[in-house]
Design a protein around this motif. Structure first.
Motif, mmCIF file in Angstrom:
data_model
loop_
_atom_site.group_PDB
_atom_site.id
_atom_site.type_symbol
_atom_site.label_atom_id
_atom_site.label_comp_id
_atom_site.label_asym_id
_atom_site.label_seq_id
_atom_site.Cartn_x
_atom_site.Cartn_y
_atom_site.Cartn_z
ATOM 1 N N PRO A 91 0.799 -1.240 0.000
ATOM 2 C CA PRO A 91 0.000 0.000 0.000
ATOM 3 C C PRO A 91 0.830 1.287 0.000
ATOM 4 C CG PRO A 91 0.023 -0.962 2.188
ATOM 5 C CD PRO A 91 0.791 -1.909 1.297
ATOM 6 N N VAL A 92 1.544 1.512 -1.105
ATOM 7 C CA VAL A 92 2.336 2.739 -1.257
ATOM 8 C C VAL A 92 1.388 3.881 -1.633
ATOM 9 C CG1 VAL A 92 4.177 3.851 -2.568
ATOM 10 C CG2 VAL A 92 4.353 1.425 -1.983
ATOM 11 N N ALA A 93 1.586 5.033 -1.020
ATOM 12 C CA ALA A 93 0.726 6.190 -1.309
ATOM 13 C C ALA A 93 0.987 6.708 -2.720
ATOM 14 C CB ALA A 93 0.983 7.294 -0.291
ATOM 15 N N PRO A 94 -0.083 7.020 -3.467
ATOM 16 C CA PRO A 94 0.112 7.634 -4.790
ATOM 17 C C PRO A 94 0.563 9.088 -4.661
ATOM 18 C CG PRO A 94 -2.225 7.517 -4.255
ATOM 19 C CD PRO A 94 -1.495 6.807 -3.154
ATOM 20 N N ASP A 95 1.149 9.625 -5.721
ATOM 21 C CA ASP A 95 1.572 11.022 -5.749
ATOM 22 C C ASP A 95 0.317 11.899 -5.691
ATOM 23 O OD1 ASP A 95 2.925 13.368 -6.019
ATOM 24 O OD2 ASP A 95 3.945 12.834 -7.885
ATOM 25 N N VAL A 96 0.207 12.726 -4.667
ATOM 26 C CA VAL A 96 -1.055 13.392 -4.339
ATOM 27 C C VAL A 96 -1.476 14.468 -5.333
ATOM 28 C CG1 VAL A 96 -2.198 14.853 -2.636
ATOM 29 C CG2 VAL A 96 -0.888 12.875 -1.891
ATOM 30 N N TRP A 97 -0.579 15.389 -5.695
ATOM 31 C CA TRP A 97 -1.035 16.551 -6.459
ATOM 32 C C TRP A 97 -1.457 16.222 -7.876
ATOM 33 C CZ3 TRP A 97 -3.055 19.489 -3.309
ATOM 34 C CH2 TRP A 97 -2.478 19.703 -2.052
ATOM 35 N N PRO A 98 -0.732 15.345 -8.591
ATOM 36 C CA PRO A 98 -1.265 14.927 -9.898
ATOM 37 C C PRO A 98 -2.628 14.236 -9.761
ATOM 38 C CG PRO A 98 1.042 14.336 -9.729
ATOM 39 C CD PRO A 98 0.621 14.819 -8.371
ATOM 40 N N LEU A 99 -2.791 13.472 -8.669
ATOM 41 C CA LEU A 99 -4.063 12.795 -8.424
ATOM 42 C C LEU A 99 -5.192 13.805 -8.237
ATOM 43 C CD1 LEU A 99 -4.654 9.751 -6.153
ATOM 44 C CD2 LEU A 99 -6.042 11.776 -5.833
ATOM 45 N N ASN A 142 -15.262 11.647 -8.188
ATOM 46 C CA ASN A 142 -14.163 12.612 -8.364
ATOM 47 C C ASN A 142 -13.973 13.480 -7.131
ATOM 48 O OD1 ASN A 142 -15.240 13.011 -11.782
ATOM 49 N ND2 ASN A 142 -13.670 11.631 -10.992
ATOM 50 N N ILE A 143 -15.063 13.931 -6.531
ATOM 51 C CA ILE A 143 -14.969 14.718 -5.298
ATOM 52 C C ILE A 143 -14.341 13.880 -4.186
ATOM 53 C CG2 ILE A 143 -16.322 15.833 -3.470
ATOM 54 C CD1 ILE A 143 -18.290 16.677 -5.734
ATOM 55 N N ALA A 144 -14.752 12.601 -4.120
ATOM 56 C CA ALA A 144 -14.184 11.702 -3.105
ATOM 57 C C ALA A 144 -12.693 11.471 -3.340
ATOM 58 C CB ALA A 144 -14.933 10.367 -3.115
ATOM 59 N N ILE A 145 -12.276 11.366 -4.606
ATOM 60 C CA ILE A 145 -10.852 11.177 -4.912
ATOM 61 C C ILE A 145 -10.040 12.392 -4.463
ATOM 62 C CG2 ILE A 145 -9.166 10.963 -6.789
ATOM 63 C CD1 ILE A 145 -11.212 9.212 -8.269
ATOM 64 N N ILE A 146 -10.578 13.581 -4.690
ATOM 65 C CA ILE A 146 -9.888 14.805 -4.247
ATOM 66 C C ILE A 146 -9.741 14.794 -2.720
ATOM 67 C CG2 ILE A 146 -10.098 17.314 -4.054
ATOM 68 C CD1 ILE A 146 -11.491 17.188 -6.856
ATOM 69 N N GLY A 147 -10.832 14.456 -2.011
ATOM 70 C CA GLY A 147 -10.776 14.369 -0.550
ATOM 71 C C GLY A 147 -9.785 13.322 -0.087
ATOM 72 N N MET A 148 -9.794 12.168 -0.770
ATOM 73 C CA MET A 148 -8.864 11.092 -0.426
ATOM 74 C C MET A 148 -7.421 11.535 -0.652
ATOM 75 S SD MET A 148 -6.768 8.676 -1.969
ATOM 76 C CE MET A 148 -7.402 8.669 -3.630
#
Length: 199
Positions: A91-99, A142-148
């Motif tokens: 469970p490596v964290a994805p790169d946040v800002w591109p996400l 998409n809103i949930a992905i931004i929050g995540m």
């Protein structure tokens, strides 16, 4: 009917174009939720192309197409489920800002599609419901992905991404069930209108 067909063709084109953007970013940063959402853009493309072809069909054929659309909605759920299992092992964290930026762009595309499809929801039967629900669900996702993404930036953990992948599965499954039920009602109504026995 011609105006509705033009709307779904436009929506299909928007979804197909943004699939490539989101898919590329999801692969480059290793995000389960973004990958599931990118596959969801392909699902929306397929559903709207199906609607484009089926709008002029008889009610019984439209109902059958609605059931096909319900099954198509499950595809991104299956992809998300597989990716969640794989990612849970590392469970490596994805790169946040591109996400976050990519999910924001996806939210704009999906909101435009949902607004275009509001009228279709009232006039397109189960297929119209399928298209509208897919677009509406995508905005929520998409809103949930931004929050995540913000939670991931705070925790530096890959688990929020995995958990959201599971939530995407549940949301798509609920949409598929609703579309299937509406299509079943249309099938029964078409049979009754044709004077056939209803089992």
């Amino acid at each position: 009917m011609g105006a509705l067909r033009r709307v779904v063709l436009l929506v299909a084109g928007l979804n197909f174009a943004y699939f490539f953007v989101e898919f590329a970013v999801a692969l480059s940063i290793g995000s389960v939720s973004l990958l599931a959402d990118s596959v969801d853009f392909l699902e929306d493309t397929a559903v709207n192309l199906l609607i484009f072809m089926a709008l002029g069909w008889a009610a019984s054929r439209r109902a059958l197409a609605g059931k096909v659309a319900a099954l198509i909605i499950l595809v991104p759920a299956l992809v998300a489920g597989w990716q969640a299992v794989v990612k849970a092992q590392d469970p490596v964290a994805p790169d946040v800002w591109p996400l976050v930026l990519t999910a924001g762009g996806a939210a704009v595309v999906n909101l435009v599609c949902a607004l275009l499809l509001v009228r279709l929801r009232q006039h397109g039967g189960s297929l119209g419901v399928a298209a509208f629900l897919a677009a509406r669900n995508d905005v929520l996702i998409n809103i949930a992905i931004i929050g995540m993404g913000l939670v991931t930036a705070w925790t530096l953990s890959g688990w929020p991404d995995i958990v959201l992948g599971v939530l995407i599965i549940l949301l798509n499954a609920a949409a598929a069930k609703e579309v299937w039920e509406v299509a079943t009602e249309e099938q029964l109504a078409a049979k009754a209108l044709a004077g056939e026995d209803i089992d």
